[in-house]
Design an enzyme around this catalytic site. Structure first.
Site, short mmCIF file in Angstrom:
data_model
loop_
_atom_site.label_atom_id
_atom_site.label_comp_id
_atom_site.label_asym_id
_atom_site.label_seq_id
_atom_site.Cartn_x
_atom_site.Cartn_y
_atom_site.Cartn_z
N LEU A 1 10.56 -20.43 -2.41
CA LEU A 1 9.39 -19.91 -1.70
C LEU A 1 8.18 -19.86 -2.66
CD1 LEU A 1 9.79 -16.51 0.14
CD2 LEU A 1 8.15 -16.71 -1.69
N ASP B 1 0.84 -1.20 0.00
CA ASP B 1 0.00 0.00 0.00
C ASP B 1 0.87 1.25 0.00
OD1 ASP B 1 -2.36 1.39 -0.03
OD2 ASP B 1 -2.80 1.12 2.11
N HIS C 1 2.62 2.38 -8.73
CA HIS C 1 2.29 0.95 -8.83
C HIS C 1 3.48 0.16 -9.39
CE1 HIS C 1 -1.68 1.78 -7.54
NE2 HIS C 1 -2.08 2.39 -8.64
#
Ligand code: IPE
Ligand code: IPE
Ligand code: MG
Length: 254
Positions: free
Chosen positions: A145, A35, A52
């Protein structure tokens, strides 16, 4: 007291924090509410789309680093079921960016990362859906991961989806209402095989979940920070992991 503590914390280096981290005690599953992209861009006189892009770049850096600290799963909130409320131009630019990143998977998450997407894919374009299939297929045999990208994801929507699935089985007589357990709801979420999220990181000063992993966060630890996500550093991440490690998770016990 708080000022002294902050002063000591600022003096710590990334290396000194890393020395304190016990990989065995690292959170297995970290949720990140990316955010503050818009605010980061505004501060620099840039369009929100630049924020973004900077946020997406940061996800790769942090994902690769998280692996080195023993984290097994990251769920990154990229687009919520509520984000459609934004101006069409912003939604379009977010979808464009998403497509670009899905097409360049190593830019998205680095070479050893398994990428999976969670959320309601029915509202996403055919093009994006196709790229998601490709990226999931091409990364599935990796050993690193697992990065879950939450796209058109909402915690409530996820629970409704699980309930609908259960009610179908009820209607078909496969189960009875009394038999429903918590586990049966968990099994019908997007990530049934993944442990509940241990630690949720939310940068940018907001202190809320915004419909992220509602069911899975029942006993999560939270780590908030004023830093906007594009400015988040490996040192910040290491600090969050160390904080987590020093907490006493009681799960309702003593
Ligand atoms: C997060 O940054 C990105 C998405 C929610 C898609 P924001 O776009 O919410 O940035 P702020 O919160 O307005 O600064
Ligand atoms: C949450 O951020 C959603 C994502 C990070 C994808 P928002 O910026 O949409 O959340 P609110 O509106 O501040 O709660
Ligand atoms: Mg925001």
């Amino acid at each position: 007291m708080i000022i002294i503590f902050k002063f000591i914390k600022d003096k710590l280096t990334k290396k000194s924090i890393e020395r304190e981290i016990d990989i065995e005690k690292a959170p297995k599953h970290v949720g990140i509410i990316m955010d503050g992209h818009g605010r980061w861009a505004k501060k620099r006189g840039l369009p929100r789309s630049a924020g973004h892009r900077a946020g997406a770049q940061k996800l790769r850096v942090i994902t690769e680093y998280a692996k080195s600290l023993g984290v097994k799963y990251i769920t990154a909130y990229a687009f919520s079921t509520e984000n459609w409320k934004r101006p069409k131009a912003e939604v379009d630019s977010l979808m464009e960016l998403l497509l670009e990143y899905l097409r360049d998977r190593d830019q998205l998450a680095g070479k050893d990362v398994i990428i999976r997407v969670i959320g309601d894919r029915s509202a996403l374009s055919d093009e994006i859906n196709r790229e998601i299939d490709i990226v999931e297929e091409c990364t599935k045999d990796r050993e690193g991961l697992v990065l879950y990208l939450a796209i058109n994801y909402g915690g409530r929507q996820e629970i409704v989806r699980a309930v609908k699935d259960l009610s179908k089985q009820l209607k078909d007589g496969e189960i009875s209402g009394e038999d429903i357990t918590e586990q049966m709801i968990s099994d019908r979420l997007y990530t049934p095989d993944v442990p509940d999220v241990d630690l949720i990181i939310r940068p940018s000063g907001e202190l809320r979940l915004s419909n992220f992993l509602l069911w899975q966060s029942a006993y999560s630890e939270f780590w908030f920070s004023d830093i906007n996500w594009p400015e988040f550093t490996e040192k910040d991440f290491a600090g969050a992991i160390l904080d987590y490690q020093n907490r006493n998770r009681r799960f309702g016990g003593v």
